[in-house]
Write a protein that holds these residues in place. Structure first.
Motif, PDB file in Angstrom:
ATOM      1  N   LEU A  12       0.839  -1.186   0.000  1.00 40.69           N
ATOM      2  CA  LEU A  12       0.000   0.000   0.000  1.00 40.69           C
ATOM      3  C   LEU A  12       0.877   1.241   0.000  1.00 40.69           C
ATOM      4  O   LEU A  12       1.853   1.331   0.737  1.00 40.69           O
ATOM      5  N   LEU A  13       0.518   2.182  -0.830  1.00 46.34           N
ATOM      6  CA  LEU A  13       1.246   3.436  -0.904  1.00 46.34           C
ATOM      7  C   LEU A  13       0.343   4.532  -0.356  1.00 46.34           C
ATOM      8  O   LEU A  13      -0.562   4.996  -1.052  1.00 46.34           O
ATOM      9  N   PRO A  14       0.537   4.924   0.921  1.00 48.10           N
ATOM     10  CA  PRO A  14      -0.311   5.982   1.479  1.00 48.10           C
ATOM     11  C   PRO A  14      -0.180   7.265   0.663  1.00 48.10           C
ATOM     12  O   PRO A  14       0.871   7.542   0.086  1.00 48.10           O
ATOM     13  N   MET A  15      -1.238   8.043   0.619  1.00 46.32           N
ATOM     14  CA  MET A  15      -1.250   9.214  -0.226  1.00 46.32           C
ATOM     15  C   MET A  15      -0.185  10.237   0.162  1.00 46.32           C
ATOM     16  O   MET A  15       0.354  10.928  -0.687  1.00 46.32           O
ATOM     17  N   ASP A  16       0.158  10.305   1.459  1.00 46.41           N
ATOM     18  CA  ASP A  16       1.172  11.280   1.839  1.00 46.41           C
ATOM     19  C   ASP A  16       2.553  10.862   1.367  1.00 46.41           C
ATOM     20  O   ASP A  16       3.502  11.634   1.449  1.00 46.41           O
ATOM     21  N   GLN A  17       2.691   9.622   0.899  1.00 45.91           N
ATOM     22  CA  GLN A  17       3.957   9.185   0.319  1.00 45.91           C
ATOM     23  C   GLN A  17       3.890   9.149  -1.205  1.00 45.91           C
ATOM     24  O   GLN A  17       4.851   8.759  -1.860  1.00 45.91           O
ATOM     25  N   CYS A  18       2.770   9.524  -1.747  1.00 43.98           N
ATOM     26  CA  CYS A  18       2.627   9.589  -3.200  1.00 43.98           C
ATOM     27  C   CYS A  18       3.184  10.934  -3.642  1.00 43.98           C
ATOM     28  O   CYS A  18       2.449  11.877  -3.887  1.00 43.98           O
ATOM     29  N   TYR A  19       4.506  10.992  -3.713  1.00 39.92           N
ATOM     30  CA  TYR A  19       5.188  12.263  -3.882  1.00 39.92           C
ATOM     31  C   TYR A  19       5.142  12.787  -5.305  1.00 39.92           C
ATOM     32  O   TYR A  19       5.392  13.954  -5.557  1.00 39.92           O
ATOM     33  N   ILE A  20       4.844  11.936  -6.265  1.00 39.23           N
ATOM     34  CA  ILE A  20       4.832  12.382  -7.651  1.00 39.23           C
ATOM     35  C   ILE A  20       3.674  13.349  -7.860  1.00 39.23           C
ATOM     36  O   ILE A  20       2.535  13.051  -7.550  1.00 39.23           O
ATOM     37  N   ASN A  21       3.989  14.501  -8.403  1.00 44.41           N
ATOM     38  CA  ASN A  21       2.936  15.478  -8.657  1.00 44.41           C
ATOM     39  C   ASN A  21       2.027  14.993  -9.775  1.00 44.41           C
ATOM     40  O   ASN A  21       2.504  14.499 -10.800  1.00 44.41           O
ATOM     41  N   LEU A  22       0.742  15.134  -9.565  1.00 42.23           N
ATOM     42  CA  LEU A  22      -0.203  14.813 -10.629  1.00 42.23           C
ATOM     43  C   LEU A  22      -0.301  16.025 -11.543  1.00 42.23           C
ATOM     44  O   LEU A  22      -0.596  17.120 -11.084  1.00 42.23           O
ATOM     45  N   ALA A  23      -0.023  15.810 -12.794  1.00 44.29           N
ATOM     46  CA  ALA A  23       0.014  16.928 -13.737  1.00 44.29           C
ATOM     47  C   ALA A  23      -1.363  17.157 -14.338  1.00 44.29           C
ATOM     48  O   ALA A  23      -1.988  16.231 -14.840  1.00 44.29           O
ATOM     49  N   ILE A  24      -1.811  18.366 -14.276  1.00 42.60           N
ATOM     50  CA  ILE A  24      -3.098  18.728 -14.873  1.00 42.60           C
ATOM     51  C   ILE A  24      -2.828  19.833 -15.879  1.00 42.60           C
ATOM     52  O   ILE A  24      -2.126  20.788 -15.575  1.00 42.60           O
ATOM     53  N   VAL A  25      -3.357  19.668 -17.064  1.00 48.10           N
ATOM     54  CA  VAL A  25      -3.097  20.653 -18.104  1.00 48.10           C
ATOM     55  C   VAL A  25      -4.401  21.176 -18.660  1.00 48.10           C
ATOM     56  O   VAL A  25      -5.366  20.428 -18.779  1.00 48.10           O
ATOM     57  N   GLU A  26      -4.402  22.460 -18.950  1.00 47.04           N
ATOM     58  CA  GLU A  26      -5.607  23.041 -19.518  1.00 47.04           C
ATOM     59  C   GLU A  26      -5.845  22.468 -20.895  1.00 47.04           C
ATOM     60  O   GLU A  26      -4.927  22.349 -21.695  1.00 47.04           O
ATOM     61  N   ARG A  27      -7.088  22.109 -21.144  1.00 45.02           N
ATOM     62  CA  ARG A  27      -7.429  21.528 -22.443  1.00 45.02           C
ATOM     63  C   ARG A  27      -7.348  22.601 -23.504  1.00 45.02           C
ATOM     64  O   ARG A  27      -7.865  23.689 -23.352  1.00 45.02           O
ATOM     65  N   THR A  28      -6.665  22.288 -24.584  1.00 49.01           N
ATOM     66  CA  THR A  28      -6.598  23.210 -25.712  1.00 49.01           C
ATOM     67  C   THR A  28      -7.839  23.068 -26.562  1.00 49.01           C
ATOM     68  O   THR A  28      -8.712  22.245 -26.293  1.00 49.01           O
ATOM     69  N   SER A  29      -7.905  23.837 -27.595  1.00 44.31           N
ATOM     70  CA  SER A  29      -9.127  23.865 -28.398  1.00 44.31           C
ATOM     71  C   SER A  29      -9.134  22.826 -29.508  1.00 44.31           C
ATOM     72  O   SER A  29      -9.673  23.019 -30.569  1.00 44.31           O
ATOM     73  N   GLY A  30      -8.512  21.702 -29.254  1.00 41.25           N
ATOM     74  CA  GLY A  30      -8.662  20.572 -30.141  1.00 41.25           C
ATOM     75  C   GLY A  30      -7.874  20.668 -31.416  1.00 41.25           C
ATOM     76  O   GLY A  30      -6.734  21.054 -31.474  1.00 41.25           O
ATOM     77  N   ASN A  31      -8.530  20.281 -32.533  1.00 44.85           N
ATOM     78  CA  ASN A  31      -7.830  20.154 -33.800  1.00 44.85           C
ATOM     79  C   ASN A  31      -7.249  21.466 -34.285  1.00 44.85           C
ATOM     80  O   ASN A  31      -6.209  21.501 -34.927  1.00 44.85           O
ATOM     81  N   ALA A  32      -7.943  22.543 -33.965  1.00 41.53           N
ATOM     82  CA  ALA A  32      -7.443  23.825 -34.422  1.00 41.53           C
ATOM     83  C   ALA A  32      -6.086  24.103 -33.844  1.00 41.53           C
ATOM     84  O   ALA A  32      -5.168  24.541 -34.520  1.00 41.53           O
ATOM     85  N   ASP A  33      -5.932  23.848 -32.576  1.00 40.84           N
ATOM     86  CA  ASP A  33      -4.645  24.082 -31.938  1.00 40.84           C
ATOM     87  C   ASP A  33      -3.595  23.133 -32.481  1.00 40.84           C
ATOM     88  O   ASP A  33      -2.454  23.509 -32.677  1.00 40.84           O
ATOM     89  N   ARG A  34      -3.995  21.879 -32.679  1.00 40.25           N
ATOM     90  CA  ARG A  34      -3.019  20.912 -33.206  1.00 40.25           C
ATOM     91  C   ARG A  34      -2.579  21.343 -34.597  1.00 40.25           C
ATOM     92  O   ARG A  34      -1.389  21.287 -34.936  1.00 40.25           O
ATOM     93  N   SER A  35      -3.522  21.786 -35.393  1.00 42.74           N
ATOM     94  CA  SER A  35      -3.159  22.226 -36.732  1.00 42.74           C
ATOM     95  C   SER A  35      -2.232  23.415 -36.669  1.00 42.74           C
ATOM     96  O   SER A  35      -1.302  23.552 -37.446  1.00 42.74           O
ATOM     97  N   LYS A  36      -2.500  24.278 -35.727  1.00 44.47           N
ATOM     98  CA  LYS A  36      -1.650  25.453 -35.568  1.00 44.47           C
ATOM     99  C   LYS A  36      -0.237  25.040 -35.201  1.00 44.47           C
ATOM    100  O   LYS A  36       0.746  25.550 -35.739  1.00 44.47           O
ATOM    101  N   GLN A  37      -0.130  24.092 -34.270  1.00 45.00           N
ATOM    102  CA  GLN A  37       1.183  23.631 -33.866  1.00 45.00           C
ATOM    103  C   GLN A  37       1.885  22.961 -35.045  1.00 45.00           C
ATOM    104  O   GLN A  37       3.085  23.141 -35.263  1.00 45.00           O
ATOM    105  N   GLU A  38       1.121  22.196 -35.820  1.00 47.53           N
ATOM    106  CA  GLU A  38       1.739  21.485 -36.919  1.00 47.53           C
ATOM    107  C   GLU A  38       2.162  22.429 -38.031  1.00 47.53           C
ATOM    108  O   GLU A  38       3.075  22.131 -38.806  1.00 47.53           O
ATOM    109  N   SER A  39       1.504  23.574 -38.103  1.00 51.65           N
ATOM    110  CA  SER A  39       1.849  24.515 -39.153  1.00 51.65           C
ATOM    111  C   SER A  39       2.964  25.448 -38.751  1.00 51.65           C
ATOM    112  O   SER A  39       3.350  26.316 -39.509  1.00 51.65           O
ATOM    113  N   GLU A  40       3.460  25.297 -37.510  1.00 47.83           N
ATOM    114  CA  GLU A  40       4.557  26.138 -37.080  1.00 47.83           C
ATOM    115  C   GLU A  40       5.785  25.868 -37.943  1.00 47.83           C
ATOM    116  O   GLU A  40       5.944  24.827 -38.563  1.00 47.83           O
ATOM    117  N   GLY A  41       6.690  26.817 -37.929  1.00 47.04           N
ATOM    118  CA  GLY A  41       7.886  26.710 -38.742  1.00 47.04           C
ATOM    119  C   GLY A  41       8.804  25.626 -38.256  1.00 47.04           C
ATOM    120  O   GLY A  41       8.550  24.892 -37.325  1.00 47.04           O
TER     121      GLY A  41
END
Length: 1650
Positions: free
Chosen positions: A440-469
């Motif tokens: 058992l791994l008690p939560m106070d020893q679960c030292y790894i930070n849980l990463a939460i990221v803001e959701r981007t606007s989907g395909n439009a953002d991906r297309s934008k990233q892919e169209s970068e130079g």
């Protein structure tokens, strides 16, 4: 001189009393006056107390103070006015002889060493138990005296020297309440105050009191994060001060208010005292008395009279008590004994002039929420003194204290509820995380930070990233395993730390907001359950301190439990009873109390609603639970978790923030390995550490060499599985494919589970072979295979009991005595979301979706080897059908849902082939993939081949021949893709075979160069490719090719070969500046560069091109391993004659922690450089250094007065990062608030805003500028105070005063600063609301925006915002519209008020009213009709606003829809567009309306045509005639129209050749382009279909008809016959510059399919 108006009607008694007062005053003046009397009779006696014979001259020791340790500093007043009790006293003890000086002839009982907390004139003293005593206590009793007295004298009964202090006498309160701490609280209560000081107001006394109480010591047994209960005993005006303090308690003093559990008021004059009856003459007399003695009368004297301020305070205090459930904890006492105020002045007055009456009678002590005040039979002066345990007053007071403490110890119902939830529902066992090892791994020893990221606007953002130079960040292919599992590292700027989830942030519009409603999406297995546990643990353990400040409780509700919940009515109270208190004996009482608290104080409760996806079937407005779920999801503070595919119902308020969970970041993977293998030298012995360290290095090297698995272990459970399995590899070859890794994990988990199933012992399983494991677990394996395959077939990942029952019925009986549910509970491959429920009631899911796909693939392989059909169970009704494996493959081979499944099938078949030493099964599988039906587009088929080949390890000749053939065709597709769409998506996938890329890159075509540029966007590139491209650096004459190679090499984090490094370095002197820059940047991430190359990079600091210098700076800055010689070489350029080179040298040294003192001094010398940007660079180079010597800090500080504004700004920013700035430097930064440059003022503001440790003097210094004559300085001062939670009320009031400033910018700043205060007093909120009528439109707009985010707006303020819909300024109206639109809880009166403006004579107001009603789901039909009447308005803006307001409403009557459709022919294009948008996607459009939209497809304006297509895009089953009209637009040259047409066609359920026959070629070409970047394929089966993701579009016309039409269209050439198909040796069949030749290539590539 006192003038008297004899015309006034004043009684003889009053005149006589006044005369006596004057005589007494003269007596005082000449120094002869009597001492006040002392009581000598028992309580309740009417006789006068004896006079003290002691008069005349007294000798008083003034230094040192004999009782210094017992007397508060601010209480040290001259003896004649305080200690001897002379003058008029409205306190309790000042008439006692020697009330503050102990008698020398009396011995006091032993007293404990006492704690003193002196805070701003407040002395809190612990009288019981001794502070050194470690006795456990559970409550604090704090006694507060009244006006003109002090402790302990207030509480001492002292008839003739028999001193009894009932608070500390061992036979009284300490014995009665032995587990309570008892304090006395002294506050500066002098009636007469020293002159020369500003007199304190009641607010200041209240703040002093709060500070003193807050500063009391922590008890030995206090629990972190919990407020220790307080019971107050407040005497006379001390009760008024206490009431004011509690009303003011917020921010840092909020805990005092929360901790207050009871108050006993002793003669507290809530309605004023009888002093007000003699105030006419007494107040002037007291002021005269004070003036004679050079004193001032305390402002607190006003509280003895019933005034508006006192009444307002009592009302606010009453509201506070009701809001905080304190009503039952209040007791008030009043006196029945009489007191004579005139005799306090002149004791010798006759009875008829004494005016005897109770000072605080029952009416005076009345608090309306305390219906029955209690009497004490004694005069005011002894109402707080008791002679012993039998004193009737003591018995009464301790009786109510007993009730209060009993209630506290038993706990209020809400406290019991909160405690039960914390201790039982959120017990450590509930929050534990079980690892695969069983630990058992008690939560106070679960030292790894849980990463939460803001959701981007989907395909439009991906297309934008892919169209970068070419310099954009590398991205995985959208079809890669990492992208599918969503484990790519997001950008830093969109990462959100869990503990700061509710911090202020900018929304998408750039406005500051504090999120309260958060939606967190996450795919299966990335830790949503762990996330919920982490949040609960962080709150209950006070780890998330900011959360604890915002919320009193967190309620974690697993939504899946609501499916089985069937109460008589659906409400929160029943939910609480069901979810939290089901096992509590008082569950109904606790549920009711929790419901009442949440209902009345909803802002202090955070709901965590876990698993919205698990109740998606309940989110139907016809479901009986829907209304309740809507209410639950609309809570003001809520975190909702869900898998990605579920959306919130339209009836639910939008969330403030939408996030997604992702897996571990690469550094967290390494940290996890360190902890798992205990590779920490501090925790293990040296030998064990070395072994662990070796193991960690092994795993890291393995992951580095296997990119697919490296992405896989970013998922926490997968990494745990790898670590659990690693030791089993030993010296054996490590798995080379994903399938091999899963087989190894499976084998190790079965060893554990077979023992848990009691089939073998653990000892036996440690040495068991694979065949023995298979034999022991064959039934359970088959069970998991069947479960997994049925889940994939039915798109189910969470198996409910009903699903399992259906599966169990179709299984052969397992060879075990365990029940089905018992078996599932003992398998490591499964997890349950609710371990607390009974086995038969649990839902189960696989560890991760990939494990379900693995076992489903095992089932497929099992049936194929046995040549048995697949059993397909329909879990909705139990229906079962069989299908052959070959048929199943043909039906599902291109489905994105099955991508990983087919990878596992290929890998498992290959593994079985290797065991049997054959190659027929894997070979047959790939041949079956190649068979009909084939993808008529092609890319999806190539991805399937590529993914499956990556799982095959065997190298037998027969299979190698097939592999070569498949890879040759794939190579052609890669080159075709480069030519066709100008980049390669296929090559970006890690599964793309290296040899294909090597062969393609060896070509000299433009397509090979395009491929090279595409590879630079891969996260990693194989070494074989590096070798190929590196050779081109030496002989390439193409600038584009050179840069492409250098960009590709830049992505490689591994060490490059020496020859490659030298080839890159040779380009440092290239004549093209872009090549020079790219060459330097290519080495930026290389770890061990030779010294010679570093010197050559350093030389580029003198390059004539700024971009090249910047590249050299960046490359040198980031290197921790620069040799000292290189650093010195850079430093020699600090004095270069060229200013650009000096600047470059400084920047190259920036950020280096190891700079010698000499170089630091040389950089510091540049602070006086003649060029401003060199000075600025020098300051920036010193920024971020925590160890700057004071001398350098002072020289930076001197730049605060630099003539250049950029330098001044840089100096402030550099000082901002210093942790402990001296006060003098802070003052000089504060002075920059008066800088003439706005940017400098802004830097000063940011620096001061961000410092939580600003000395109070600095804060006051900023505050002094609030009244500065310069408006910019006033504005800067206000903004510098913005965001400070600890602002004293005085400064808050001064900021509030700026709301009336003459300058609008100052008023705006004041509004914004006050907006950030969490608990604004209602008075300040009202003063902000007054600005809604400000003369300046800008201030009105800012005011509305400031009020927009507050959930607690009174209806009156909402009405005033509604009035702003009539504002003359459009921006103000827009702000009012946005504020009203976004509030789901608008009172009906407000909605009706908005509706009344629909007929306003002013068009702008009508428009504003319409827009304010937009989006409201609860509009009555009458209002809808009133809005719709404006559809024919002459003003286009009104018509547009009406359409927008009606858009998206599912309940529109048919008549209104028809009126909107009429607007399609509106003369104004903007209105037409609005009408198109309003009709888009509506399922209730009539045929006539659809025809009306379709008629616009022929419009001459392309914008109208595009709008018509978009409007039809959402219709699923359009008539053929309309579809033909849409398809005809494929010939339009406009790209947006082309995309809209495709979207509309792909939204249909079926397409026929009749519709597309003439437009197949443009339709096919567009689909082909999209299929390289989307999961899109054209299945050429007999019942052909198009598939976009999971959606299928039937193709009517038959397989051969469609194929023939496609081929015919591709082979047609303008004016020519059929094209000739190219041979392999002629590949590629098109010249790059020729137009129209892509068709020939496609025909050749698709030859097997066509």
């Amino acid at each position: 001189m006192i003038s008297v108006n004899f015309s006034q009607r004043i009684s003889l008694a009053v005149w006589a009393t006044a005369l006596c007062l004057l005589v007494g005053a003269v007596g005082i003046w000449i120094g002869v006056h009597p001492a006040p009397p002392a009581p000598s009779s028992p309580p309740g006696s009417d006789s006068e107390p004896e006079r003290s014979p002691r008069q005349g001259v007294r000798l008083r020791q003034v230094s040192p103070n004999k009782d210094e340790t017992d007397t508060p500093e601010d209480a040290l007043e001259p003896e004649e006015g305080r200690n001897r009790g002379e003058g008029v006293s409205l306190g309790e003890a000042s008439s006692y002889p020697g009330h503050s000086q102990r008698r020398k002839d009396q011995t006091e009982p032993d007293r404990p060493t006492q704690f003193h907390s002196k805070t701003k004139g407040v002395n809190l003293r612990q009288v019981y138990p001794c502070p050194d005593d470690k006795t456990a206590t559970d409550v604090d009793i704090i006694a507060i005296h009244g006006l003109d007295t002090q402790s302990p004298d207030t509480w001492i009964w002292d008839p003739k020297g028999a001193r009894v202090n009932w608070l500390e006498d061992p036979h009284m309160l300490p014995r009665r309440f032995s587990t309570a701490r008892i304090f006395t609280c002294d506050w500066p209560a002098a009636l007469f105050e020293q002159p020369g000081f500003v007199q304190k107001m009641i607010d200041e006394f209240a703040r002093l009191l709060l500070a003193g109480i807050e500063g009391r010591p922590t008890a030995t047994n206090d629990q972190p994060g919990r407020d220790r209960p307080i019971v107050f005993v407040a005497s006379c005006l001390g009760g008024i001060i206490l009431a004011k303090a509690l009303v003011m308690a917020s921010g840092e003093y909020e805990s005092v208010k929360r901790a207050t559990r009871g108050i006993v008021f002793l003669a507290t004059p809530f309605q004023g005292t009888s002093f007000q009856n003699v105030a006419t003459w007494a107040e002037p007399a007291l002021k005269l008395w004070a003036s004679i003695r050079d004193k001032n009368v305390s402002h607190l004297l006003k509280l003895t009279k019933s005034t508006f301020d006192l009444d307002e305070l009592v009302r606010n205090f009453t509201t506070l008590c009701l809001d905080n459930d304190l009503k039952g904890g209040l007791f008030t006492f009043y006196e029945t004994g009489k007191s004579s105020l005139p005799r306090k002045i002149a004791p010798w007055l006759p009875a008829f002039l004494s005016q005897e009456q109770p000072l605080v009678d029952s009416q005076s002590a009345t608090l309306h929420i305390v219906p029955h005040p209690l009497p004490i039979n004694r005069p005011h002066v002894t109402v707080n003194k008791f002679y012993g345990p039998d004193d009737p007053g003591y018995v009464s007071v301790t009786g109510v204290l007993d009730v209060l403490l009993c209630n506290i110890r038993n706990g209020r119902p809400i406290e019991k509820a909160d405690l039960w939830i914390r201790k039982i529902c959120y017990s450590p066992a509930t929050l534990n995380i079980e690892r695969l090892s069983g630990d058992l791994l008690p939560m106070d020893q679960c030292y790894i930070n849980l990463a939460i990221v803001e959701r981007t606007s989907g395909n439009a953002d991906r297309s934008k990233q892919e169209s970068e130079g070419k310099d954009g960040a590398p991205q995985s292919s959208p079809f890669s395993l990492a992208a599918r599992l969503n484990v790519e590292t997001p950008d830093k700027n969109i990462q959100v730390e869990l503990r700061s989830l509710f911090d202020e942030r900018k929304d998408s519009d750039g406005k500051t907001m504090q999120p309260r409603r958060v939606l967190i999406r996450g795919r299966a297995g990335v830790g949503k359950t762990t996330l919920c546990k982490k949040m609960v643990h962080g709150f209950t353990t006070d780890e998330f301190r900011d959360w604890n400040k915002l919320f009193d409780r967190v309620l974690w509700v697993p939504l899946r439990k609501l499916k089985a919940w069937s109460p008589t009515s659906y409400n929160l109270e029943d939910l609480f009873c069901y979810e939290f208190f089901n096992q509590h004996p008082d569950r109904i009482i606790l549920a009711q109390e929790l419901f009442r608290t949440v209902h009345s104080h909803g802002q202090k409760t955070l709901f965590i609603l876990d698993g919205l996806d698990e109740i998606s079937q309940l989110l139907d407005d016809e479901n009986p639970k829907f209304s309740f779920l809507q209410h639950l999801l609309n809570q003001p503070n809520v975190i909702i978790t869900s898998r990605p595919h579920v959306s919130l119902p339209v009836e639910v308020r939008l969330t403030d923030l939408e996030l997604e969970t992702v897996g571990f970041y690469p550094d967290q993977v390494n940290d996890y390995l360190q902890v798992t293998f205990k590779a920490d030298p501090r925790n293990v012995e040296a030998q064990s550490y070395l072994e662990a360290h070796r193991k960690v290095k092994e795993v890291q090297s393995y992951l580095e060499a296997h990119q697919l698995i490296q992405g896989l272990v970013r998922i926490p459970i997968q990494l745990d599985a790898l670590c659990y399995t690693w030791d089993s590899f030993g010296d054996k070859p490590k798995p080379q494919t994903m399938t091999a890794m899963y087989k190894a994990i499976e084998e190790n988990l079965w060893k554990k589970d077979i023992a848990r199933l009691e089939k073998r012992t653990q000892k036996q399983m440690r040495i068991a072979h694979r065949s023995e494991i298979n034999k022991s677990a064959k039934d359970e394996v088959y069970l998991l295979e069947t479960l997994a395959f049925a889940g994939m077939q039915n798109d189910i990942i969470d198996f409910e009991p009903r699903h399992r029952n259906i599966i169990w019925e179709h299984l052969d009986s397992a060879g075990t005595d365990l029940l089905f549910d018992e078996i599932l509970g003992r398998l490591s491959f499964l997890r349950t979301s609710d371990p607390s429920s009974k086995d038969r009631d649990r839902n189960y899911h696989f560890l991760h979706l990939t494990f379900q796909e693995y076992f489903a693939a095992r089932y497929f392989v099992r049936q194929q080897k046995a040549q048995q059909p697949l059993r397909c169970l329909r879990l909705s009704d139990g229906d079962c059908s069989n299908i052959e494996t070959a048929a199943f493959l043909q039906d599902h081979k291109y489905g994105p849902h099955y991508d990983i499944f087919w990878r596992f099938v290929a890998g498992l078949l290959d593994a079985d082939d290797m065991v049997l030493d054959v190659d027929n099964m894997a070979l047959d599988f790939f041949k079956a993939i190649e068979e009909e039906p084939r993808d008529l587009l092609g890319p999806t088929h190539q991805r399937l081949i590529m993914h499956c080949l990556s799982e095959v390890e065997q190298k037998r000749p027969t299979f190698t021949k097939l592999r070569t053939k498949l890879e040759t065709r794939l190579e052609k597709w890669v080159l075709f893709e480069c030519n066709f769409i100008g980049r390669s998506e296929l090559s970006r996938e890690m599964e793309c075979p290296e040899q294909i890329l090597v062969n393609s890159l060896k070509q000299t075509s433009e397509d090979a160069l395009t491929l090279l540029e595409s590879l630079s966007r891969r996260t990693t590139v194989p070494s074989s490719i590096i070798d190929v491209v590196s050779s081109r650096l030496n002989n390439s004459t193409s600038t584009r090719q050179c840069i492409a190679v250098l960009v590709l090499l830049r992505r490689q984090r591994k060490g490059l070969p020496e020859t490659t490094l030298q080839g890159i370095a040779a380009r440092f002197e290239d004549q093209d500046r872009d090549v020079r820059r790219a060459a330097i940047e290519a080495l930026q991430g290389q770890a061990d560069l030779p010294k010679g190359i570093l010197q050559r990079i350093t030389a580029r600091l003198e390059d004539q091109d700024r971009g090249v210098r910047r590249a050299a700076i960046n490359t040198l800055q980031g290197r921790a391993d620069l040799p000292k010689g290189i650093v010195q070489g850079i430093a020699t350029r600090l004095e270069h004659q060229d200013r650009d080179i000096r600047e470059a040298a400084i920047e190259a040294l920036q950020g280096r922690a190891d700079l010698p003192e000499g170089i630091l001094q040389r950089i510091t010398a540049r602070l006086e450089d003649q060029d401003w940007y060199v000075r600025e660079a020098a300051i920036n180079a010193l920024q971020g250094r925590a160890d700057l010597p004071k001398g350098i800090l002072q020289r930076i500080t001197a730049r605060l007065e630099d003539q250049d504004r950029g330098v001044r700004r840089a100096a402030i920013n550099t000082l901002q990062g210093q942790a402990d700035l001296p006060k003098g430097i802070l003052q000089r930064i504060t002075a920059r608030l008066e800088d003439q440059d706005r940017g400098v003022r802004r830097a000063a503001i940011n620096t001061l805003q961000g410092r939580a440790d600003l000395p109070k003097g600095i804060v006051q210094g900023i505050a002094t500028r609030l009244e500065h004559q310069d408006r910019d300085i006033r504005e800067a001062a206000i903004e510098a105070l913005q965001g400070r939670a600890d602002l004293p009320e005085g400064i808050l009031q001064r900021i509030t005063a700026r709301l009336e400033d003459q300058d609008r910018s100052v008023r705006r700043a004041a509004i914004n600063t006050l907006q950030g205060q969490a608990d604004l007093p209602k008075g300040i909120l009202q003063r902000i609301a007054v600005r809604l009528e400000d003369q300046d439109w800008y201030v009105r707009e800012v005011t509305i925006n400031a009020l927009q985010g507050r959930a607690d707006l009174p209806e009156g303020i909402l009405q005033r915002i509604t009035v702003r819909l009539e504002d003359q300024d459009k921006g103000v109206r827009r702000a009012a519209i946005n504020t009203l639109q976004g509030r789901a809880d608008l009172p009906k009166g407000i909605v009706q008020g908005i509706a009344t403006r629909l007929e306003h004579q002013d068009r702008d107001i009508r428009e504003a009213a319409i827009e304010a009603l937009q989006g409201r789901a609860d509009l009555p039909k009458g209002i809808l009709q009133r809005i719709a009447t404006r559809l024919e308005h002459q003003d286009r803006d009104i018509r547009k606003a009406v359409i927008n307001a009606l858009q998206g409403r599912a309940d529109l009557p048919k008549g209104i829809l028809q009126r909107i459709a009429v607007r399609l022919e509106d003369q104004d294009a903007v209105v037409q567009w609005a009408a198109f948008a309003a009709l888009q996607g509506r399922a209730d459009l009539s045929k006539g309306m659809l025809q009306g939209i379709a008629a616009r497809l022929e419009h001459q304006d392309k914008n109208v045509r595009r709008a018509a297509i978009w409007a039809l895009q959402g219709q699923a089953d359009l008539p053929e005639g309309i579809l033909q009209g849409i398809a005809a637009q494929l010939e339009d040259q406009d790209w947006e129209i082309e995309q809209a047409v495709i979207a509309a066609l792909l939204n249909q359920g079926a397409l026929s050749l009749t519709v597309l026959g003439s437009y197949v070629k443009p339709f096919y070409k567009t689909l082909l382009e999209r299929s390289f970047r989307e999961p899109l394929y054209w299945c050429g089966s007999e019942n052909g279909f198009l598939a976009v993701g999971p959606k299928h579009i039937s193709l009517i016309g038959g397989q051969h008809s469609w194929k023939e039409t496609v081929v015919k269209s591709l082979l047609e050439k303008p004016g020519k016959g059929s094209a000739n198909v190219a041979n392999d040796e002629d590949w590629p069949p098109w010249p790059h510059s020729a137009a129209g030749r892509w068709e020939d290539a496609v025909v050749e590539l698709l030859q097997p399919a066509l």
